[in-house]
Enzyme design. Structure first.
Site, PDB file in Angstrom:
ATOM      1  N   GLU A 167       0.835  -1.208   0.000  1.00  0.00           N
ATOM      2  CA  GLU A 167       0.000   0.000   0.000  1.00  0.00           C
ATOM      3  C   GLU A 167       0.868   1.256   0.000  1.00  0.00           C
ATOM      4  O   GLU A 167       1.050   1.900   1.045  1.00  0.00           O
ATOM      5  CB  GLU A 167      -0.957   0.013   1.194  1.00  0.00           C
ATOM      6  CG  GLU A 167      -2.112  -0.962   1.064  1.00  0.00           C
ATOM      7  CD  GLU A 167      -3.157  -0.805   2.170  1.00  0.00           C
ATOM      8  OE1 GLU A 167      -2.876  -0.101   3.172  1.00  0.00           O
ATOM      9  OE2 GLU A 167      -4.244  -1.381   2.029  1.00  0.00           O
ATOM     10  N   GLU A 259      -6.245  -6.972  -1.546  1.00  0.00           N
ATOM     11  CA  GLU A 259      -6.681  -6.862  -0.142  1.00  0.00           C
ATOM     12  C   GLU A 259      -7.969  -6.063  -0.078  1.00  0.00           C
ATOM     13  O   GLU A 259      -8.110  -5.039  -0.747  1.00  0.00           O
ATOM     14  CB  GLU A 259      -5.607  -6.173   0.703  1.00  0.00           C
ATOM     15  CG  GLU A 259      -5.996  -6.010   2.176  1.00  0.00           C
ATOM     16  CD  GLU A 259      -4.926  -5.266   2.960  1.00  0.00           C
ATOM     17  OE1 GLU A 259      -3.724  -5.537   2.761  1.00  0.00           O
ATOM     18  OE2 GLU A 259      -5.296  -4.404   3.788  1.00  0.00           O
TER      19      GLU A 259
END
Length: 341
Positions: A167, A259
């Site tokens: 991320e 995710e």
């Protein structure tokens, strides 16, 4: 190359020059890896050995430095056989008591879980779980070392996908692109055929969480082939505008939801069933693969199991599943119907 070798083996079998190849040990006929073989990107889709678009549905581990007890023979058998998961995302944190503290040890743990997934016919998504700091270039040297090792070790396997930055946050798309274009050649040198997934700006939101959108990636893509882009969402926090972005971007970029959560972006709070269902219906419609956060018994509402579950041997019954786990197990365990012609 792997696809060419598989095609050659098939042709030889048809000609009667060799016997049909068996699936790898543990990957029984009909498992996701047995049916689909080596995956690749074709257009904006993830495609199987028959050049047909497929959608993988599965679960992500929590940090393996904290929840290693949750990934044992019983839990992985349950994931493959009861949940009928297509993939296991292996979340290897780099900081937060992760890889940087013991590179050899964490590399070995990741490789062990790759083998466990392969034995059960599941794909293994190796997640280089960078989060803080958000600029993946902070871990560039570590990434090169790690991916050189795991790619060389697992190059002969058909079930491995590489996610090179979890991320990215607080960093520009150009910096993320630069990182990707330095790490991907390291993987390709050892494993030229595997799919690679690149994280996107704004916690892998295609920039939406930073006030941008998918155009920056469309206009300035990573210079590599067999590549996909990560998109993450948490259903209680990320709703219509995020879904609209994915709907637009899916016609121009190969996307993989590596995710997502059914709750808020904090990993906690109440499950948003309506938003989660809307998301999963959209991903099914677009054939976008996904992994849910998390296959763990963490004391948070995003976890699939109630706290203490990983101390026992039951990973499937209603008594151990959280509200989120119940919803995900019901979705993932429905038939895949992978195309083979």
């Amino acid at each position: 190359m792997k696809r060419l070798l598989a095609l050659l083996a098939t042709c030889l079998t048809v000609l009667g020059l060799t016997t049909a190849m068996s699936p790898p040990a543990g990957a029984a006929a009909g498992t996701p890896v047995d049916v689909n073989g080596q995956l690749h990107v074709c257009g904006v889709n993830l495609c199987n050995q028959y050049d047909r678009p497929v959608q993988l549905r599965g679960m992500s581990t929590h940090g393996i430095q904290w929840f290693g007890r949750c990934y044992n023979a019983a839990s992985l058998d349950a994931l493959a056989n009861d949940w009928k998961s297509d993939l296991l995302r292996i979340a290897m944190y780099v900081q937060e008591d992760g890889y940087e503290t013991d590179p050899a040890g964490f590399t070995s743990r990741v490789n062990g879980l790759v083998d466990e997934a392969e034995a059960r016919g599941m794909y293994a998504l190796i997640d280089f779980h960078t989060l803080t700091p958000g600029d993946p270039n902070f871990n560039l040297d570590r990434a090169k070392t790690f991916f050189a090792s795991v790619a060389a070790r697992n190059a002969g396997k058909k079930n491995v996908i590489y996610e090179i930055a979890n991320e990215p946050n607080g960093v520009s798309w150009s910096a993320i692109k630069s990182y990707a274009e330095q790490v991907i050649p390291v993987i390709r040198a050892a494993d030229p055929d595997a799919v690679v997934i690149v994280g996107t700006r704004g916690w892998s939101s295609l920039g939406v969480s930073d006030g941008s959108d998918e155009s920056e990636v469309v206009d300035n893509p990573v210079d590599a082939t067999n590549l996909m882009y990560a998109f993450h969402f948490y259903a209680a926090s990320h709703k219509d505008s995020y879904r609209a972005t994915v709907s637009r971007a899916a016609s121009r970029l190969p996307l993989f939801v590596t995710e997502f959560g059914t709750v808020s972006a904090t990993g906690g709070g109440a499950m948003d069933q309506a938003s989660t269902t809307a998301w999963l219906d959209l991903l099914d419609q677009l054939k976008i693969s996904y992994a849910n956060w998390t296959y763990s018994d963490a004391d948070e509402s995003s976890a699939a199991f109630r706290p203490g579950t990983c101390e026992g041997g039951d990973y499937s019954s209603g008594g151990v599943l959280t509200e989120s786990g119940t919803l995900l197990k019901n979705r993932i365990s429905t038939p895949d119907s992978f195309p083979t012609s």
